[in-house]
Design a protein around this motif. Structure first.
Motif, PDB file in Angstrom:
ATOM      1  N   ALA A  72       0.807  -1.628   0.177  1.00 28.28           N
ATOM      2  CA  ALA A  72       0.165  -0.134  -0.019  1.00 28.28           C
ATOM      3  C   ALA A  72       0.844   1.661  -0.039  1.00 28.28           C
ATOM      4  O   ALA A  72       0.798   2.045  -1.014  1.00 28.28           O
ATOM      5  CB  ALA A  72      -0.925   0.227   1.113  1.00 28.28           C
ATOM      6  N   GLU A  73       1.926   1.217   0.827  1.00 34.57           N
ATOM      7  CA  GLU A  73       2.680   2.534   0.413  1.00 34.57           C
ATOM      8  C   GLU A  73       3.791   2.260  -0.845  1.00 34.57           C
ATOM      9  O   GLU A  73       3.587   4.300  -1.472  1.00 34.57           O
ATOM     10  CB  GLU A  73       4.173   2.142   2.114  1.00 34.57           C
ATOM     11  N   ARG A  74       3.857   1.516  -1.278  1.00 34.88           N
ATOM     12  CA  ARG A  74       5.182   1.685  -2.539  1.00 34.88           C
ATOM     13  C   ARG A  74       3.611   1.677  -3.706  1.00 34.88           C
ATOM     14  O   ARG A  74       3.850   2.965  -4.326  1.00 34.88           O
ATOM     15  CB  ARG A  74       5.255   0.262  -2.890  1.00 34.88           C
ATOM     16  N   ILE A  75       2.201   1.921  -3.448  1.00 33.08           N
ATOM     17  CA  ILE A  75       1.828   2.176  -4.357  1.00 33.08           C
ATOM     18  C   ILE A  75       1.230   3.690  -4.233  1.00 33.08           C
ATOM     19  O   ILE A  75       1.555   4.469  -5.245  1.00 33.08           O
ATOM     20  CB  ILE A  75      -0.136   1.219  -4.102  1.00 33.08           C
ATOM     21  N   LYS A  76       0.967   4.091  -3.123  1.00 33.18           N
ATOM     22  CA  LYS A  76       0.539   5.636  -3.026  1.00 33.18           C
ATOM     23  C   LYS A  76       2.307   6.019  -2.951  1.00 33.18           C
ATOM     24  O   LYS A  76       2.091   7.147  -3.991  1.00 33.18           O
ATOM     25  CB  LYS A  76       0.585   6.113  -1.140  1.00 33.18           C
ATOM     26  N   ALA A  77       3.161   5.686  -2.661  1.00 30.61           N
ATOM     27  CA  ALA A  77       4.430   6.935  -3.162  1.00 30.61           C
ATOM     28  C   ALA A  77       5.067   7.050  -4.799  1.00 30.61           C
ATOM     29  O   ALA A  77       5.153   8.542  -5.052  1.00 30.61           O
ATOM     30  CB  ALA A  77       5.980   5.836  -2.438  1.00 30.61           C
ATOM     31  N   GLU A  78       4.776   5.732  -5.125  1.00 36.10           N
ATOM     32  CA  GLU A  78       5.320   5.732  -6.746  1.00 36.10           C
ATOM     33  C   GLU A  78       4.072   5.866  -7.647  1.00 36.10           C
ATOM     34  O   GLU A  78       4.434   6.258  -8.887  1.00 36.10           O
ATOM     35  CB  GLU A  78       5.969   4.494  -7.107  1.00 36.10           C
ATOM     36  N   LEU A  79       3.020   5.463  -7.595  1.00 31.98           N
ATOM     37  CA  LEU A  79       1.859   5.865  -8.046  1.00 31.98           C
ATOM     38  C   LEU A  79       0.648   7.254  -7.848  1.00 31.98           C
ATOM     39  O   LEU A  79      -0.086   7.460  -8.404  1.00 31.98           O
ATOM     40  CB  LEU A  79       1.216   4.580  -9.034  1.00 31.98           C
ATOM     41  N   GLY A  80       1.199   7.149  -6.758  1.00 33.18           N
ATOM     42  CA  GLY A  80       0.200   8.212  -5.717  1.00 33.18           C
ATOM     43  C   GLY A  80      -1.410   8.308  -5.977  1.00 33.18           C
ATOM     44  O   GLY A  80      -2.608   8.887  -6.061  1.00 33.18           O
ATOM     45  N   ARG A  81      -1.953   6.386  -6.034  1.00 29.49           N
ATOM     46  CA  ARG A  81      -3.406   5.850  -5.673  1.00 29.49           C
ATOM     47  C   ARG A  81      -2.940   5.736  -4.282  1.00 29.49           C
ATOM     48  O   ARG A  81      -1.950   4.730  -3.547  1.00 29.49           O
ATOM     49  CB  ARG A  81      -3.428   5.186  -6.598  1.00 29.49           C
ATOM     50  N   THR A  82      -4.159   5.842  -3.818  1.00 31.58           N
ATOM     51  CA  THR A  82      -4.612   5.191  -1.897  1.00 31.58           C
ATOM     52  C   THR A  82      -5.340   3.301  -2.517  1.00 31.58           C
ATOM     53  O   THR A  82      -5.539   2.963  -3.713  1.00 31.58           O
ATOM     54  CB  THR A  82      -5.758   6.256  -1.617  1.00 31.58           C
ATOM     55  N   THR A  83      -4.897   2.801  -1.397  1.00 32.06           N
ATOM     56  CA  THR A  83      -6.007   1.259  -1.430  1.00 32.06           C
ATOM     57  C   THR A  83      -6.420   1.072  -0.759  1.00 32.06           C
ATOM     58  O   THR A  83      -6.860   2.228   0.751  1.00 32.06           O
ATOM     59  CB  THR A  83      -4.553   0.217  -1.735  1.00 32.06           C
ATOM     60  N   ARG A  84      -7.761   0.268  -0.224  1.00 30.50           N
ATOM     61  CA  ARG A  84      -8.184  -0.225   0.314  1.00 30.50           C
ATOM     62  C   ARG A  84      -8.010  -1.603   0.785  1.00 30.50           C
ATOM     63  O   ARG A  84      -7.923  -1.924   0.112  1.00 30.50           O
ATOM     64  CB  ARG A  84      -9.560   0.143  -0.021  1.00 30.50           C
TER      65      ARG A  84
END
Length: 137
Positions: A72-84
């Motif tokens: 979740a942290e990598r997706i947010k940091a690298e793609l700027g997307r939030t996850t559930r």
């Protein structure tokens, strides 16, 4: 485990390149975290919930929770997307909804009980996830 609601579900990517980048990032992150038996099931054209479903195991609840948090942290940091994320408190089965890719992380015993690969394979045997690598040209 209840499915994430449509209202709070992360938005899908704008195009196929974004979805492919998300898929590669997820596979790379799981590989870095030594996930076990990672498989990717293509859903495009078969289901409207996502383009890919990735299923992997961790050796313990601690590893499953760690992989989920890092992903979740990598997706947010690298793609700027939030996850559930659902299932993190017990970490026997953690679902990560990243929009175009749904990730299921299991302890091995729980994974074999639910056998999602068989349920979602659409009559085809799921293939092991390809090794993460550079984007195809």
């Amino acid at each position: 485990m209840p499915a994430p609601s449509a209202v709070t579900r992360p938005a899908p990517a704008n195009d196929a390149d974004d979805a492919a980048a998300l898929h590669r990032l997820i596979l790379s992150s799981l590989d870095d975290d030594q996930a076990v038996d990672t498989v990717s099931i293509p859903l495009e054209g078969k289901s409207s919930i996502a383009d890919h479903m990735v299923i992997a195991s961790g050796r313990s609840t601690r590893q499953v929770a760690s992989m989920a948090n890092k992903l979740a942290e990598r997706i947010k940091a690298e793609l700027g997307r939030t996850t559930r994320i659902e299932g993190l408190p017990t970490a026997d089965w953690v679902l990560i909804d990243a929009g175009d890719v749904i990730v299921h992380l299991f302890r091995p015993e729980v994974r074999s009980f639910y056998n999602l690969e068989r349920m979602w394979a659409f009559g085809e045997a799921p293939e092991p996830a390809p090794p993460p690598g550079p984007a195809p040209h």
